[in-house]
Design a protein around this motif. Structure first.
Motif, short mmCIF file in Angstrom:
data_model
loop_
_atom_site.label_atom_id
_atom_site.label_comp_id
_atom_site.label_asym_id
_atom_site.label_seq_id
_atom_site.Cartn_x
_atom_site.Cartn_y
_atom_site.Cartn_z
N ALA A 28 -16.16 27.30 4.95
CA ALA A 28 -15.29 28.40 4.55
C ALA A 28 -16.08 29.49 3.81
N CYS A 29 -16.99 29.08 2.95
CA CYS A 29 -17.83 30.05 2.23
C CYS A 29 -18.71 30.84 3.19
N LEU A 30 -19.35 30.14 4.11
CA LEU A 30 -20.25 30.80 5.05
C LEU A 30 -19.50 31.75 5.98
N SER A 34 -10.66 31.35 4.07
CA SER A 34 -10.12 30.34 3.17
C SER A 34 -10.30 28.94 3.77
N LEU A 35 -10.20 27.96 2.91
CA LEU A 35 -10.30 26.57 3.35
C LEU A 35 -9.17 26.22 4.31
N SER A 36 -7.99 26.77 4.08
CA SER A 36 -6.87 26.50 4.99
C SER A 36 -7.13 27.08 6.38
N THR A 37 -7.86 28.18 6.46
CA THR A 37 -8.23 28.75 7.76
C THR A 37 -9.17 27.81 8.50
N VAL A 38 -10.15 27.25 7.80
CA VAL A 38 -11.08 26.30 8.42
C VAL A 38 -10.32 25.09 8.94
N ARG A 39 -9.38 24.60 8.16
CA ARG A 39 -8.58 23.44 8.60
C ARG A 39 -7.72 23.78 9.81
N ARG A 40 -7.16 24.98 9.82
CA ARG A 40 -6.36 25.41 10.97
C ARG A 40 -7.24 25.54 12.21
N TRP A 41 -8.44 26.12 12.04
CA TRP A 41 -9.37 26.22 13.17
C TRP A 41 -9.67 24.85 13.75
N ALA A 42 -9.89 23.87 12.88
CA ALA A 42 -10.21 22.51 13.34
C ALA A 42 -9.05 21.94 14.16
N ILE A 46 -10.84 25.81 17.27
CA ILE A 46 -11.57 27.07 17.11
C ILE A 46 -12.79 26.80 16.25
N GLY A 47 -13.89 27.46 16.56
CA GLY A 47 -15.07 27.36 15.72
C GLY A 47 -15.93 26.14 16.02
N PRO A 48 -16.84 25.83 15.10
CA PRO A 48 -17.72 24.69 15.32
C PRO A 48 -16.92 23.38 15.30
N ARG A 49 -17.40 22.42 16.04
CA ARG A 49 -16.69 21.14 16.17
C ARG A 49 -16.77 20.34 14.88
N THR A 67 -25.11 28.55 14.91
CA THR A 67 -25.02 29.07 16.28
C THR A 67 -23.67 29.75 16.49
N TRP A 68 -22.61 29.11 16.02
CA TRP A 68 -21.27 29.68 16.18
C TRP A 68 -21.13 30.99 15.40
N LEU A 69 -21.60 31.02 14.17
CA LEU A 69 -21.50 32.24 13.37
C LEU A 69 -22.31 33.37 14.00
N THR A 70 -23.48 33.07 14.49
CA THR A 70 -24.32 34.08 15.13
C THR A 70 -23.69 34.55 16.44
N GLY A 71 -23.17 33.61 17.21
CA GLY A 71 -22.56 33.95 18.49
C GLY A 71 -21.33 34.81 18.36
N THR A 72 -20.47 34.50 17.38
CA THR A 72 -19.24 35.28 17.22
C THR A 72 -19.55 36.66 16.67
N SER A 73 -20.58 36.78 15.83
CA SER A 73 -20.89 38.10 15.29
C SER A 73 -21.51 39.01 16.37
N LYS A 74 -22.23 38.42 17.32
CA LYS A 74 -22.81 39.21 18.41
C LYS A 74 -21.73 39.76 19.32
N LYS A 75 -20.66 39.00 19.51
CA LYS A 75 -19.58 39.43 20.39
C LYS A 75 -18.63 40.41 19.71
N GLY A 76 -18.82 40.62 18.41
CA GLY A 76 -17.96 41.52 17.68
C GLY A 76 -16.65 40.89 17.24
N GLU A 77 -16.55 39.56 17.39
CA GLU A 77 -15.34 38.87 16.96
C GLU A 77 -15.47 38.54 15.49
N SER A 78 -14.36 38.53 14.79
CA SER A 78 -14.43 38.13 13.39
C SER A 78 -14.32 36.63 13.32
N ALA A 79 -15.04 36.03 12.39
CA ALA A 79 -15.05 34.58 12.25
C ALA A 79 -13.93 34.09 11.40
#
Length: 79
Positions: A28-30, A34-42, A46-49, A67-79
Motif C-alpha cells: 500500500a505504501c509503495l 490505502s490498505l483497503s484498496t490493496v485488499r480489494r485488489w487481491a 488486480i495487481g501483483p499476485r 514489475t507490476w508498478l513499473t508496468g502500470t506506470s509505463k501504460k499510464g494507468e494509475s496503480a
C-alpha cells in the motif's frame, strides 16, 4: 528509504529492502493507496499476485510488485 503515502503517513521500508516479501501495508505504501484498496485488489485479482503463507498471512513477492508498478506506470494507468 522512507515513503510518504497519500494519507501523509510515513512508511519505513529501508530495513525491509533486502527482504524478498512485502506485507499488504508495505505494498500500500509503495503503490500510494490505502490498505483497503490493496485488499480489494487481491479479492478482484488486480495487481501483483498475493501469496498466502498461512491461514491469514499474505505476502507479495517484491520483484513481482516492482514489475507490476513499473508496468502500470509505463501504460499510464494509475496503480
Amino acid at each position: 528509504m522512507i515513503v510518504r503515502d497519500n494519507f501523509s503517513k510515513t512508511c519505513h521500508l529501508g530495513a525491509q529492502r533486502s527482504e524478498d516479501w512485502l506485507t499488504s501495508a508495505e505494498l500500500a505504501c509503495l503503490a500510494r493507496v490505502s490498505l483497503s484498496t490493496v485488499r480489494r485488489w487481491a479479492r478482484q485479482g488486480i495487481g501483483p499476485r498475493p501469496h498466502r503463507v498461512g491461514p491469514r498471512l499474505v505476502r507479495y513477492h517484491r520483484p513481482e510488485v516492482e514489475t507490476w508498478l513499473t508496468g502500470t506506470s509505463k501504460k499510464g494507468e494509475s496503480a
